[in-house]
Structure formats: structure tokens, C-alpha cells
Design an enzyme around this catalytic site. Sequence first.
Site, mmCIF file in Angstrom:
data_model
loop_
_atom_site.group_PDB
_atom_site.id
_atom_site.type_symbol
_atom_site.label_atom_id
_atom_site.label_comp_id
_atom_site.label_asym_id
_atom_site.label_seq_id
_atom_site.Cartn_x
_atom_site.Cartn_y
_atom_site.Cartn_z
ATOM 1 N N ARG A 56 0.827 -1.223 0.000
ATOM 2 C CA ARG A 56 0.000 0.000 0.000
ATOM 3 C C ARG A 56 0.858 1.268 0.000
ATOM 4 O O ARG A 56 0.441 2.317 -0.466
ATOM 5 C CB ARG A 56 -1.000 -0.014 1.166
ATOM 6 N N TYR A 108 -13.791 18.008 -17.546
ATOM 7 C CA TYR A 108 -14.121 16.607 -17.331
ATOM 8 C C TYR A 108 -15.210 16.511 -16.263
ATOM 9 O O TYR A 108 -15.027 17.021 -15.153
ATOM 10 C CB TYR A 108 -12.872 15.824 -16.908
ATOM 11 N N ASP A 181 -4.954 19.509 -15.298
ATOM 12 C CA ASP A 181 -5.336 18.230 -15.892
ATOM 13 C C ASP A 181 -4.861 18.263 -17.341
ATOM 14 O O ASP A 181 -5.445 18.941 -18.182
ATOM 15 C CB ASP A 181 -6.854 18.045 -15.799
ATOM 16 N N LYS A 206 -5.720 7.006 -20.197
ATOM 17 C CA LYS A 206 -5.885 7.516 -21.559
ATOM 18 C C LYS A 206 -4.564 7.403 -22.327
ATOM 19 O O LYS A 206 -4.062 6.303 -22.493
ATOM 20 C CB LYS A 206 -6.427 8.939 -21.489
HETATM 21 C C1 LIG Z 1 -10.797 10.066 -17.836
HETATM 22 C C2 LIG Z 1 -10.476 11.422 -17.334
HETATM 23 C C3 LIG Z 1 -10.386 11.690 -15.956
HETATM 24 C C4 LIG Z 1 -10.677 10.629 -14.895
HETATM 25 O O1 LIG Z 1 -9.746 9.602 -14.927
HETATM 26 P P1 LIG Z 1 -10.081 8.040 -14.618
HETATM 27 O O2 LIG Z 1 -8.790 7.377 -14.928
HETATM 28 O O3 LIG Z 1 -11.219 7.620 -15.502
HETATM 29 O O4 LIG Z 1 -10.459 7.959 -13.172
HETATM 30 C C5 LIG Z 1 -10.043 12.977 -15.565
HETATM 31 N N1 LIG Z 1 -9.800 13.958 -16.475
HETATM 32 C C6 LIG Z 1 -9.893 13.733 -17.800
HETATM 33 C C7 LIG Z 1 -9.626 14.837 -18.758
HETATM 34 C C8 LIG Z 1 -10.229 12.461 -18.267
HETATM 35 O O5 LIG Z 1 -10.337 12.249 -19.589
#
Ligand SMILES: *Cc1c(COP(=O)(O)O)cnc(C)c1O
Length: 383
Positions: A56, A108, A181, A206
Amino acid sequence: MAVSMSNSNLRPETIAAHSLKAIDETTGSVAPPLYTASTYARDETYTPKLKENYIRGGNPTLWHAEEAVAALEQGVEALLFASGMAAITTLLETVPQGAHVAAPDVMYYGTRDWLKRLEAKGRISLTLFDAANPAALAKALRKGETDLVWIETPLNPTWDVIDIAEAAKAAHQAGAILAVDATASAAVTTQPLTLGADIVFHSATKYLNGHSDVLAGVLVTREANARWKEIASLRTRIGSPLAPFEAWLLIRGLRTLYVRYRQASANAMAIARHFEKHPKIERVLYPGLASHRGHTIAKKQMTDGFGGMLSLLITGDAAEAVKVCTRLKVIVPATSLGGVESLAEHRKTVEGPESPVPDNLIRLSIGIEHADDLIADLEQALG
Ligand SMILES: *Cc1c(COP(=O)(O)O)cnc(C)c1O
């Protein structure tokens, strides 16, 4: 035999291809080892061998992936989480009780939803500023009260671009930190930390992984300060680190990051240009087009292509947009983004009636297929 690529003059393509240090020191294995153990034995003096000896807190495969992402983002440390949302909610947990947070009105939806939840509980005060107005961010900040400015660029799903250097200046003047982000720019085309951001976030689900088979999130910091140490400690206490096998898959995905991202960018540009003046399309939203309102900032800030994400506003209503998605034969009607295969999604259906996303918007995540096959597929689906 160990190849350490941190603190070297090597270019990011080389660092990514070797995932920092591909060759295993003890065996010479050209693929990195996968450490699945949940616990590690102490030595004869009862001293732990590693900085963490229970899973962890971290493990060697996780650290390998973190060092690679930190090097690509030019940060000092990275922390991998079990999902993007786990990383975001852990960062938000460090906002002091009652402090102010500023974020764009379009972003998002999972992040927006969580910020609104914290506001409704009286945990934070929140300002959602107009993402399309470059002057709106600075006006939303309250000196001494704003703790965190959260931005996303390019923004989901309008692909508006926020000027990171300007946002950093405004945040720092107000006494806040800036977190970005950067999921859609994937470390390849923009490095937010070099533009003044304090923390960069990716849904590593992604582009960083890129093969639609891992759930992961990552934070990278410019400074290993007290706040960063709190985030690291919270990850262990909450129990949300990425599991070793997912970290190992992520290392594998990172090795092709640059070629994948560049091919996706080239394909997306070809599609954007093809459909920009199309009779069945009202507008194409892509920061690489001169017609996009974020193009000037994008040209300055996205130095290696405009990415694989674009949206089509079709001529027609929500029902017609959904129909177009169902008629696609190559592009897959699915959520998510950043994989090698192209995906299409009617965002309004996914986000619900409260969402500010237009009814006629189809979001495309463009992959690495042949651009002509993708264009032909969209042409037949538009009818
Ligand atoms: C998918 C996504 C998230 C969230 O991430 P997860 O891996 O699905 O928890 C946050 N910001 C953006 C721009 C995303 O495309």
C-alpha cells in the site's frame, strides 16, 4: 548494465522508448520485471530492504513507472493512483476546510461533479469560471482565500485551451497553487510544470497507457514540498496506489507514447480539415484549426501537435447525433479516449441533461489507424 535516463540530456522520445531504464540490473532482461509481492522481507538486522515494505506504500514496479512519468513531465516526483479520480480526490483532500477553489465551467464532468459535491457539503467554496474567456480566471480568484486553481487544457469536450503560464501567474499572485489536468496533451505536446504549474495530473487510463486496458491516474510535482508529502501520505492512508500489474502495463504503454500521440495528432488534423467545411457539420472543434477560439494559445502552448481529441457539432439534434454514432463501423461507439483505436461518443447522453455540452456534439478520440479509413467511416455514418 542499468540504464538510468533521469538527470541526463536524453530527449523525451528516448526516455519513453526505454521507459527510463528498460534493462533489469540483476538479470539483463530487456523488459522490466513485475514485482507482484504485497510484502517484502526484512534483512538479518531486521532492517527493511526498501523504502516501503508493504504494497500500500509503494513497490518497485510502481516506482519504476513513477520515475518514467516524472522524467517525461520534467517534475521531481510522480505518484500513481488506482484511477484518475483517485488522484484528483486525494489532491482535493489537501484543500483546507472552507478554502476557495477555482475551476473552469466546462471540464471533465467527474471532476466538476466532485467539486460541486464538496461545495454542497460546505467543505470548500467554489467558483466555476468561463473557460472560453481568458480574463475570467484571474477575476475568479480571491487573494488569501483561494487555495487551489484547477484547470484542464485542452478542455473536454470543447477543446478550449487555457494559457498555463498566465494561470500560474494569477494563481501564485492570489497565494494559490495551480494544478493542471493535462490528460489530453499527454506530456508530449505540453509540459505544464515548465510553464509554472505546481502539479500536473493525467488520467493515465488515456494516452499514457494508450491501449484501453488500464485504469490509472498520476500526479507529478514541480517541488517535493509539504503539500506533496501530504498527498503521498494520504495515498498510503486512503489506500489508493496503482497495483503492480497495472503499473507494469503502463510502463509498456509509455514506450510507444510519442509515436502513438504524433500519429493520432496527424490523423485528427486530417479529419478536422476534411469536415471543417462539410455540409453535414455545423462546426469542428479542434485547437489545431485556425477557426478554433483557442488556436492562438494552442500554437504557443502545444509544441508537438494538437492531439487526437476533437468534437463534431453535426447539423441535427441529439437523436441524429446518437444515430451517427450507431452507424460507425470502424470508429467504436464507446467512452474514454487516448487509445490506439478511434472512439466516438455522444457526450450529452453520458453527462446527462444538466450538462452544458451541446446536444449535437460528438466527441472523437482519434487513434493510430489510417486517416482515410476514419474519414470514410465518418462520411458513411453522416449519411
Ligand atoms: C478520464 C479522465 C479523468 C478521470 O480519470 P479516470 O482514470 O477515468 O479515473 C479525468 N480527467 C480527464 C480529462 C479524463 O479524460
